[in-house]
Design a protein around this motif. Structure first.
Motif, PDB file in Angstrom:
ATOM      1  N   PRO A 240     172.240  82.976  39.109  1.00 49.23           N
ATOM      2  CA  PRO A 240     171.567  81.665  39.767  1.00 49.23           C
ATOM      3  C   PRO A 240     171.391  80.498  38.861  1.00 49.23           C
ATOM      4  N   ASP A 241     171.461  79.421  39.569  1.00 46.84           N
ATOM      5  CA  ASP A 241     171.240  78.246  38.755  1.00 46.84           C
ATOM      6  C   ASP A 241     172.019  77.797  37.488  1.00 46.84           C
ATOM      7  N   GLU A 301     163.438  82.480  33.702  1.00 48.22           N
ATOM      8  CA  GLU A 301     164.698  82.154  34.481  1.00 48.22           C
ATOM      9  C   GLU A 301     164.665  81.206  35.293  1.00 48.22           C
ATOM     10  N   SER A 302     165.678  80.213  35.398  1.00 50.30           N
ATOM     11  CA  SER A 302     165.915  79.174  36.285  1.00 50.30           C
ATOM     12  C   SER A 302     164.954  77.953  35.730  1.00 50.30           C
TER      13      SER A 302
END
Length: 502
Positions: A240-241, A301-302
């Motif tokens: 993700p991302d 995260e992200s």
């Protein structure tokens, strides 16, 4: 007894010792010749037999830790799945022990009882991602860092250990904690199917359905006892991302321990699935020449920076220093000091012994007692002064989403994983002292937990733990493991790593 009689007894003893030594030497020589002339022609072109006098034997048998290591009389570097099956059958026929090796990081004391063939797995390092992108099949010789790299190139990731140099499957067979477990569960929860060689030398396809479905349960948490996994198919996920991660690091002085761990208890109740903390008690004379210090790492995260609602409580405690940065998921091993080029991954002439304990939460008073005891027994000039206590605070959402009885992994209720990591020169008297210190420090945490049950993560075990400590205290769980052991390995051929008695 007269002098002549004593002399005769001595001569007889010497003759017998020489005779037995000569017989043993001849037997070993015969086995080595036998393994080359008999087993060699049965192996694939990619396989290699390496004997102690051959170039490459030392490198092939190096261990990350010299604490009670296994003794190898020969190395079979396999090139195919069939090579493993053939080697196991040869070893069985000749009554020679065998041990599969990828990352060489096992430090449990029972490995010291091993004397036989190393089945070296490193050439089985393939990665095949399925057409739908939902699974990937990894060779049994893959290391964690190689799994991360291979998946990253395809925009994928899965749960694995963050230490790049360890084997991927070794930890996963014992459950396998990892950064992404808050989202997806532990590494063994990702298993879809596997191919493995069991104690009889048979190659089996194992999954939740099919003829070996009963074995599937055991391979997820106690797999070291049941076979050599030649390949594993696991779930994989889109990155993700762009794989963005950030970190913030704090160094706290000796007197802040209670407040810090109270804050970590708060964090455990609020950290999202894409977050974890990794904390270490250790000595750093350049920061504090007298006392150990506590380092706290928050990773999220992200985000381009760890969210202020998580960082503010730690900053308010007045750390000695604060550091921060951002990068990608691939940078996490470097940030935490366990990448391929780190000191942690270097093979050094040291004994490294770990004493794990799983906790529901931290008793802040016990944490201060731990710091006090660490300071007393591991002084600045101690032969153990590079030892550490490691705290791993992974998010547990994905782990607890799996029913406790679904796999052999026993400790899904523990929110914190603590490991006393003793490091010293590899001398028997120091090893014995390290074991006493490691058990003492772990006992401080157990007493502070209010529980009588020591939960010990099998992949970090020292070898002083009981079967219940490693595999759970529920009678039904141990009964099931023993029944499966009797069915699939009645001769205890896989009895050298946290063994389940037959």
């Amino acid at each position: 007894m007269g002098a002549m009689s004593t002399w005769k007894v001595w001569i007889t003893g010497v003759f017998l010792a020489v005779f037995l030594t000569d017989r043993l030497t001849n037997a070993i020589a015969f086995r080595r010749e036998n393994i080359t002339t008999t087993l060699g022609p049965q192996l694939s072109n990619g396989a290699q037999i390496i004997l102690p006098h051959n170039a490459g034997f030392v490198q092939a048998t190096q261990r990350w830790s010299l604490f009670d290591p296994p003794h190898f009389t020969a190395v079979v570097e396999v090139g195919t799945e069939e090579d493993i099956a053939t080697t196991v059958k040869f070893a069985n026929k000749n009554n020679i022990p065998f041990l599969a090796v990828t990352g060489s990081h096992g430090t449990i004391a029972c490995l010291g009882k091993f004397n036989g063939i190393e089945i070296r797995m490193r050439k089985l390092n393939s990665t095949v991602i399925s057409e739908d992108g939902k699974t990937a099949t990894f060779g049994g010789g893959k290391r964690s860092g190689e799994v991360i790299e291979a998946l990253w190139a395809a925009g994928k990731q899965t749960v694995s250990g963050i230490c790049e140099c360890t084997g991927f499957l070794g930890p996963a067979l014992g459950g396998g904690h990892g950064v992404l477990q808050g989202k997806y569960g532990i590494a063994s929860d990702q298993f879809v199917s596997m191919r493995m060689v069991t104690a009889d030398g048979a190659i089996r396809e194992v999954s939740s359905s099919g003829p070996n479905s009963d074995l599937w349960w055991a391979m997820q948490g106690a797999g070291h006892n049941f076979g050599i996994v030649t390949s594993i198919t696991s779930k994989v996920y889109d990155v993700p991302d762009g794989g963005l991660w950030s970190y913030e690091t704090y160094v706290f002085s000796y007197d802040k321990v209670e407040a810090v761990f109270e804050t970590i208890n708060w964090l455990a109740q609020h950290q999202p699935p894409g977050m974890f903390n990794r904390d270490v008690i250790y000595r750093n004379p350049s920061v504090d020449p007298k006392n150990p210090i506590l380092q706290v790492d928050l990773l999220q995260e992200s985000v381009s920076a760890v969210a202020p609602n998580f960082t503010s409580p730690f900053r308010k405690l007045g750390p000695m220093s604060v550091g921060s940065g951002s990068g990608t998921y691939k940078d996490i091993p470097k940030w935490t000091g366990v990448n391929f080029n780190s000191i942690a991954c270097n093979v050094a002439d040291t004994s490294k012994i770990r004493f794990p304990i799983g906790l529901v939460s931290y008793n802040a008073t016990a944490q201060q007692a731990l710091m006090d005891t660490f300071s007393q027994v591991i002084g600045p000039d101690s032969p153990f002064n590079v030892s550490q206590v490691l705290f791993e605070g992974y998010s547990m959402y994905g782990v607890k989403a799996v029913p406790d009885n679904a796999t052999a992994f026993p400790h899904r209720g523990d929110n914190q994983l603590v490991t006393v990591a003793m490091v010293n020169a590899p001398r028997p008297e120091l090893d014995a002292q390290a074991v006493r210190i490691g058990n003492k420090l772990r006992q401080v945490l157990l007493e502070g937990s209010g529980s009588t049950e020591l939960h010990a993560y099998v992949n970090y075990a020292a070898g002083t733990e009981s079967l219940q400590n490693l595999y759970g205290f529920e009678p039904w769980r141990l009964k099931r493991l023993k029944e499966l052991k009797a069915k699939y390995d009645p001769q205890d051929r896989f009895g050298y790593y946290a063994p389940i008695p037959v």
